[in-house]
Design a protein around this motif. Structure first.
Motif, mmCIF file in Angstrom:
data_model
loop_
_atom_site.group_PDB
_atom_site.id
_atom_site.type_symbol
_atom_site.label_atom_id
_atom_site.label_comp_id
_atom_site.label_asym_id
_atom_site.label_seq_id
_atom_site.Cartn_x
_atom_site.Cartn_y
_atom_site.Cartn_z
ATOM 1 N N VAL A 1 -6.234 6.238 -2.313
ATOM 2 C CA VAL A 1 -6.686 5.227 -1.355
ATOM 3 C C VAL A 1 -7.756 4.333 -1.995
ATOM 4 O O VAL A 1 -7.752 3.108 -1.806
ATOM 5 N N THR A 2 -8.657 4.934 -2.757
ATOM 6 C CA THR A 2 -9.714 4.162 -3.426
ATOM 7 C C THR A 2 -9.121 3.129 -4.380
ATOM 8 O O THR A 2 -9.538 1.960 -4.400
ATOM 9 N N GLU A 3 -8.143 3.557 -5.172
ATOM 10 C CA GLU A 3 -7.536 2.645 -6.148
ATOM 11 C C GLU A 3 -6.786 1.508 -5.448
ATOM 12 O O GLU A 3 -6.844 0.358 -5.889
ATOM 13 N N ILE A 4 -6.104 1.827 -4.363
ATOM 14 C CA ILE A 4 -5.383 0.782 -3.638
ATOM 15 C C ILE A 4 -6.370 -0.204 -3.008
ATOM 16 O O ILE A 4 -6.151 -1.422 -3.008
ATOM 17 N N ALA A 5 -7.482 0.327 -2.485
ATOM 18 C CA ALA A 5 -8.503 -0.544 -1.887
ATOM 19 C C ALA A 5 -9.043 -1.526 -2.924
ATOM 20 O O ALA A 5 -9.262 -2.708 -2.626
ATOM 21 N N LYS A 6 -9.243 -1.055 -4.140
ATOM 22 C CA LYS A 6 -9.729 -1.941 -5.206
ATOM 23 C C LYS A 6 -8.690 -3.022 -5.511
ATOM 24 O O LYS A 6 -9.030 -4.180 -5.729
ATOM 25 N N ALA A 7 -7.441 -2.626 -5.541
ATOM 26 C CA ALA A 7 -6.384 -3.591 -5.848
ATOM 27 C C ALA A 7 -6.286 -4.667 -4.770
ATOM 28 O O ALA A 7 -5.963 -5.817 -5.057
ATOM 29 N N PHE A 8 -6.582 -4.294 -3.514
ATOM 30 C CA PHE A 8 -6.497 -5.235 -2.401
ATOM 31 C C PHE A 8 -7.806 -5.995 -2.173
ATOM 32 O O PHE A 8 -7.870 -6.858 -1.310
ATOM 33 N N LEU A 9 -8.855 -5.639 -2.896
ATOM 34 C CA LEU A 9 -10.185 -6.219 -2.685
ATOM 35 C C LEU A 9 -10.647 -5.967 -1.242
ATOM 36 O O LEU A 9 -11.171 -6.864 -0.574
ATOM 37 N N THR A 10 -10.430 -4.740 -0.757
ATOM 38 C CA THR A 10 -10.848 -4.401 0.598
ATOM 39 C C THR A 10 -11.413 -2.983 0.609
ATOM 40 O O THR A 10 -11.560 -2.340 -0.433
ATOM 41 N N SER A 11 -11.745 -2.474 1.819
ATOM 42 C CA SER A 11 -12.414 -1.166 1.904
ATOM 43 C C SER A 11 -11.390 -0.024 1.964
ATOM 44 O O SER A 11 -10.226 -0.219 2.327
ATOM 45 N N GLN B 1 6.926 -8.436 -5.326
ATOM 46 C CA GLN B 1 5.470 -8.528 -5.169
ATOM 47 C C GLN B 1 4.808 -7.174 -5.377
ATOM 48 O O GLN B 1 3.749 -7.063 -6.008
ATOM 49 N N ILE B 2 5.422 -6.159 -4.848
ATOM 50 C CA ILE B 2 4.855 -4.816 -4.956
ATOM 51 C C ILE B 2 4.822 -4.345 -6.405
ATOM 52 O O ILE B 2 3.814 -3.819 -6.887
ATOM 53 N N LEU B 3 5.918 -4.539 -7.116
ATOM 54 C CA LEU B 3 5.974 -4.109 -8.516
ATOM 55 C C LEU B 3 4.957 -4.875 -9.357
ATOM 56 O O LEU B 3 4.316 -4.311 -10.252
ATOM 57 N N TYR B 4 4.779 -6.162 -9.052
ATOM 58 C CA TYR B 4 3.820 -6.947 -9.830
ATOM 59 C C TYR B 4 2.379 -6.518 -9.540
ATOM 60 O O TYR B 4 1.538 -6.474 -10.442
ATOM 61 N N ALA C 1 0.832 -1.207 0.000
ATOM 62 C CA ALA C 1 0.000 0.000 0.000
ATOM 63 C C ALA C 1 0.866 1.257 0.000
ATOM 64 O O ALA C 1 0.578 2.235 -0.713
ATOM 65 N N LEU C 2 1.936 1.232 0.762
ATOM 66 C CA LEU C 2 2.800 2.409 0.873
ATOM 67 C C LEU C 2 3.503 2.717 -0.451
ATOM 68 O O LEU C 2 3.568 3.877 -0.872
#
Length: 427
Positions: A152-162, A201-204, A141-142
């Motif tokens: 934050v919204t885009e990261i939440a989508k990538a993580f499948l979380t809120s 993992q982060i880059l992927y 996330a960082l």
């Protein structure tokens, strides 16, 4: 009359430019300023860069866009940082040192990107974010927030979380880095090996968010794909990142990115792999991908990226969809699942299994995944079930699954694709 004076620009043009700078330059600027000010001043750095971008957005519409907008942003962020330094007693003692470094920074030549110092700064910041004191999810996330400019919204989508989960995660992560107050540098020896896995993992994940955007009008976010490829290229060309795992990751990204030109039609609609015009695939990226896959095979390391790149290689080298070696792809997925019991991997394996001639078995395996909480809100799970139901002649089940998938995606191209599939079933 000063003929060189910038002219006022339409607001849309300014918005587009600032958005471009935010995506492509904010990570570089943040990384360099963090090196100068220290990781404990991360939030200050983010603030001055954000403030500079907003000032550009406000001023350029009526004053005109400067010749070197990126350099303008750097100067504004630098001057704002210096103002804060002079008011901050804790930083005042370092003012002379910081000022001397700022004015010899490569950002004075930011119109010529790619300098080694800037590349090193970005790699150092990525490795700093991958400190073992942070959870893997916090590390990802960082980096997505600081170096890729994701919201934050885009990261939440990538993580499948809120969004609230991601926001809290970022606050805690920054607090850990602030308390740690360590020098920003690339680690060495065993610590490097451990952190390198997290960096991969982060880059992927960054690449995947660009390759298959979770929201918006476009299926592909070319800026994120390009950023992930750029950062990974920096890694593989750095002597500390010269490893089979790094090459396998680069191979995977190149091979997947090669298919991007054929993934959408001229109207921006999603085109499934089975219907893609393979003449549109980027041959240079395929060659680059196979080259990096060869380099990844040198040594006795076998990572998940090797296996996933192998799958991408099967697709890239098949003369057409029907000639794809699906049994080999199922083999790769079996090997991946032995390493990691991921529901998304199990979903992909089931799809490959269906293509090797076992639709009923594939559907049975998908049903076994139905109660997995990570897949319940994952639109591709339901869309995949729908496709298999369609191929099995179970059109009522297919329609229900497509309708469920439609409720779970905010991507406009994916929504259009799903509506088209539902309409086809109704005729």
């Amino acid at each position: 009359m000063n003929v060189l004076r910038p002219r006022p620009q339409p607001t849309e043009r300014v918005n587009e430019l600032v958005g471009h700078l935010f995506r492509h330059k904010s990570g570089e600027i943040v990384a360099t300023l963090v090196r100068l000010f220290g990781i404990d001043r991360l939030e200050l750095v983010e603030d001055v860069v954000q403030e500079a971008l907003l000032t550009g957005l406000k001023n350029w519409s009526f004053k005109g866009i400067p010749d070197n907008p990126a350099g303008w942003i750097v100067t504004a962020a630098r001057n704002r940082a210096l103002d804060i330094i002079r008011r901050d007693k804790l930083l005042a003692a370092r003012e002379k040192e910081i000022v001397s470094q700022l004015y010899v920074s490569e950002y004075d030549n930011i119109s010529e990107p790619g300098g080694q110092s800037i590349c090193d700064d970005q790699l150092a910041l990525i490795f700093a974010c991958c400190t073992p004191e942070l959870s893997h999810d916090s590390q990802v996330a960082l980096v997505l927030k600081l170096l890729a400019g994701l919201s934050v919204t885009e990261i939440a989508k990538a993580f499948l979380t809120s969004e609230s989960v991601i926001a809290q995660r970022l606050v805690r992560a920054k607090r850990v880095l602030r308390c740690r107050s360590a020098a920003i540098k690339i680690p060495e020896d065993k610590e490097l090996e451990h952190r390198l896995k997290s960096v991969h993992q982060i880059l992927y994940l960054m690449f995947n968010e660009g390759y298959n955007a979770h929201a918006g009008d476009d299926l592909v976010r070319h800026d994120l794909v390009g950023e992930a490829l750029r950062l990974t290229n920096i890694l593989v060309n750095h002597h500390l990142g010269d490893t089979p795992g790094s090459f396998a990751l680069m191979a995977l990204m190149c091979l997947q990115a090669s298919r991007i030109p054929a993934r959408v039609d001229q109207e921006g609609n999603l085109v499934l792999l089975s219907r893609q015009d393979r003449s549109l695939w980027d041959k240079k990226l395929i060659c680059d991908g196979m080259h990096f896959l060869d380099r990844a095979a040198q040594g006795d390391t076998l990572s998940a990226f090797h296996l996933e790149a192998g799958i991408a290689g099967c697709h890239a080298t098949a003369p057409d969809y029907s000639a794809t070696d699906w049994k080999q792809i199922v083999f790769y997925y079996d090997a991946l699942l032995e390493r990691q019991r991921s529901p998304v991997l199990a979903l992909n394996r089931a799809i490959a299994l269906s293509m090797s001639g076992s639709i009923e078995r594939a559907l049975a395996e998908l049903e076994q995944l139905a109660d997995d909480p990570k897949l319940a809100g994952y639109y591709l799970y339901h869309a995949s079930r729908a496709e298999l139901f369609t191929r099995a002649g179970q059109h009522a089940d297919a329609r229900r699954a497509y309708l469920t998938a439609l409720k779970l995606t905010e991507s406009a191209p994916e929504q259009r694709f799903l509506r088209a599939q539902i309409a086809a079933l109704e005729h």
